[in-house]
Design an enzyme around this catalytic site. Structure first.
Site, short mmCIF file in Angstrom:
data_model
loop_
_atom_site.label_atom_id
_atom_site.label_comp_id
_atom_site.label_asym_id
_atom_site.label_seq_id
_atom_site.Cartn_x
_atom_site.Cartn_y
_atom_site.Cartn_z
N GLU A 101 1.54 -13.16 12.61
CA GLU A 101 2.50 -11.74 13.31
C GLU A 101 2.14 -10.72 12.31
OE1 GLU A 101 3.58 -11.79 16.10
OE2 GLU A 101 3.29 -13.99 16.70
N SER B 232 -7.70 -5.66 -4.94
CA SER B 232 -8.85 -6.09 -4.02
C SER B 232 -10.06 -6.08 -4.80
CB SER B 232 -8.76 -5.34 -2.60
OG SER B 232 -9.44 -4.23 -2.80
N SER B 233 -10.86 -7.02 -3.99
CA SER B 233 -12.40 -7.02 -4.63
C SER B 233 -13.02 -5.57 -4.39
CB SER B 233 -13.33 -7.96 -3.70
OG SER B 233 -12.52 -8.84 -3.27
N ARG C 205 -0.91 9.43 -9.64
CA ARG C 205 -1.11 8.23 -8.82
C ARG C 205 -0.55 7.11 -9.54
NH1 ARG C 205 -4.13 7.54 -4.64
NH2 ARG C 205 -4.62 5.23 -5.27
N ARG D 62 -4.79 -1.86 9.05
CA ARG D 62 -5.89 -2.34 8.66
C ARG D 62 -5.68 -3.64 7.67
NH1 ARG D 62 -7.89 2.73 6.63
NH2 ARG D 62 -7.39 2.79 4.45
N ASP E 252 0.77 -1.17 -0.04
CA ASP E 252 -0.17 -0.19 0.12
C ASP E 252 0.78 1.40 0.09
OD1 ASP E 252 -2.38 1.36 -0.06
OD2 ASP E 252 -2.68 1.26 2.23
N ASN F 49 -11.18 -2.95 -4.85
CA ASN F 49 -10.40 -1.63 -5.76
C ASN F 49 -11.19 -1.32 -7.19
OD1 ASN F 49 -7.17 -2.87 -4.69
ND2 ASN F 49 -8.33 -1.01 -3.96
C1 IPE Z 1 -5.48 -2.73 -0.21
O1 IPE Z 1 -5.12 -1.36 -0.47
C2 IPE Z 1 -5.35 -3.57 -1.35
C3 IPE Z 1 -4.25 -3.68 -2.08
C4 IPE Z 1 -2.85 -3.23 -1.66
C5 IPE Z 1 -4.32 -4.42 -3.20
P1 IPE Z 1 -6.19 -0.29 -0.53
O2 IPE Z 1 -5.43 0.96 -0.41
O3 IPE Z 1 -7.12 -0.52 -1.47
O4 IPE Z 1 -6.81 -0.55 0.99
P2 IPE Z 1 -7.94 0.40 1.79
O5 IPE Z 1 -9.26 0.53 0.70
O6 IPE Z 1 -7.27 1.97 1.79
O7 IPE Z 1 -7.98 -0.11 2.95
C1 IPE Z 2 -1.71 0.36 -3.44
O1 IPE Z 2 -1.52 1.68 -3.35
C2 IPE Z 2 -2.03 -0.38 -4.93
C3 IPE Z 2 -3.30 -0.95 -5.01
C4 IPE Z 2 -4.15 -0.89 -4.29
C5 IPE Z 2 -3.48 -1.19 -6.12
P1 IPE Z 2 -2.54 2.66 -3.30
O2 IPE Z 2 -3.00 2.87 -4.58
O3 IPE Z 2 -3.63 2.16 -2.54
O4 IPE Z 2 -1.81 3.78 -2.88
P2 IPE Z 2 -2.56 4.94 -1.67
O5 IPE Z 2 -2.85 4.21 -0.35
O6 IPE Z 2 -3.61 5.67 -2.19
O7 IPE Z 2 -1.32 5.64 -1.11
MG MG Z 3 -4.20 2.34 -0.49
#
Ligand code: IPE
Ligand code: IPE
Ligand code: MG
Length: 254
Positions: free
Chosen positions: A213, A71-72, A39, A200, A26, A74
């Site tokens: 862990e 993720s589902s 982004r 989370r 993340d 996303n």
């Molecule tokens: C979790 O990241 C999913 C992946 C890294 C693939 P997100 O950035 O989508 O998680 P939330 O929605 O902020 O919890």
């Molecule tokens: C994780 O990075 C990648 C995916 C969820 C695919 P994010 O895109 O969630 O990055 P932030 O959380 O917005 O910084």
């Molecule tokens: Mg994120």
């Protein structure tokens, strides 16, 4: 009270290097935004970090590495970002596969793959069908994966194959469900890492993380390198995994 059959009943062998590492990668978006970049530039750099961490884990003797790629939930992102993520996934599959196979890394993809466009599905099928005899490490990419989806799809398949369980629900045990889960046959993660500062689980491996862990770091995924991985492993080594027992019991069994 008798102990019920559970994958958490036994104490796993404690090793310096976790056998199975699961990562929520993340912070790509914030990495880019903090540099005044779009982004998607963060996602592109995220792919480089994947390469670094896959190699570093294999070199350190990790046997299973599971990465949360999409993720589902996303799909809720802007369509442009979703399509860039899909494209990056396809190019990474095409570009990295030979190298993975040469390094003895077996690739697996878990998740609800029917949702992807046919071209991507084909690529995934081809990439994961490639035989890697005696793999050094199994790399699992979770794509369109959700922990709740996984438990539900496993339960559905179990009830189709063993309808007698519906009439005798008291016979239903953890071990009945496990072969149907997406990660069947893989030991549960020893170490979970989430980069990017959020603390989370975001619907990742809900069933399998029961006694894993947990390690959270503020480092954004594109900056997560071998040294950052070693810091996570050092934290892991300092933990005492008790699985419900007392410290004295764990010490006695060592
Ligand atoms: C979790 O990241 C999913 C992946 C890294 C693939 P997100 O950035 O989508 O998680 P939330 O929605 O902020 O919890
Ligand atoms: C994780 O990075 C990648 C995916 C969820 C695919 P994010 O895109 O969630 O990055 P932030 O959380 O917005 O910084
Ligand atoms: Mg994120």
């Amino acid at each position: 009270m008798a102990q019920f059959t559970s994958s958490t009943s036994g104490l796993p062998e404690v090793r310096d290097v976790p056998r199975h590492v699961a990562i929520i990668m993340d912070g790509n978006g914030r990495w880019a935004t903090s540099r005044l970049l779009p982004r998607v530039a963060g996602h592109a750099r995220g792919v480089d970090a994947v390469r670094t961490i896959v190699e570093a884990c294999a070199r350190r003797g990790v046997e299973y590495l599971t990465l949360f790629a999409f993720s589902s939930e996303n799909w809720r992102r802007p369509p442009d970002e979703v399509s860039v993520l899909m494209r990056l996934f396809m190019t990474a599959l095409q570009r990295e596969l030979a190298e993975l196979t040469e390094s003895g890394i077996r690739l697996r993809v878990v998740g609800e793959l029917q949702a992807f466009e046919p071209r991507l599905r084909e690529l995934i099928a081809k990439a994961t069908a490639r035989p890697v005899p005696e793999p050094r490490m199994t790399l699992t990419v979770a794509a369109n994966y959700g922990g709740r989806w996984d438990i539900l799809q496993a339960m559905r398949r179990l009830l189709i194959e063993r309808p007698e369980l519906a009439a005798n629900p008291d016979r239903l045990e953890e071990s009945c469900l496990e072969p149907y889960l997406a990660m069947a046959g893989t030991p549960e993660p020893d170490l979970f890492i989430r980069t990017g500062g959020e603390q989370r689980i975001s619907n990742f491996l809900l069933w399998q993380l029961a006694y894993t862990e947990l390690y959270f770091t503020d480092t954004y995924w594109p900056d997560f390198d071998a040294a950052a991985l070693d810091a996570a492993f050092a934290s892991y080594r300092s933990r005492e995994r008790r699985f419900g027992r007392t410290s004295a019991q764990v010490a006695a069994s060592a």
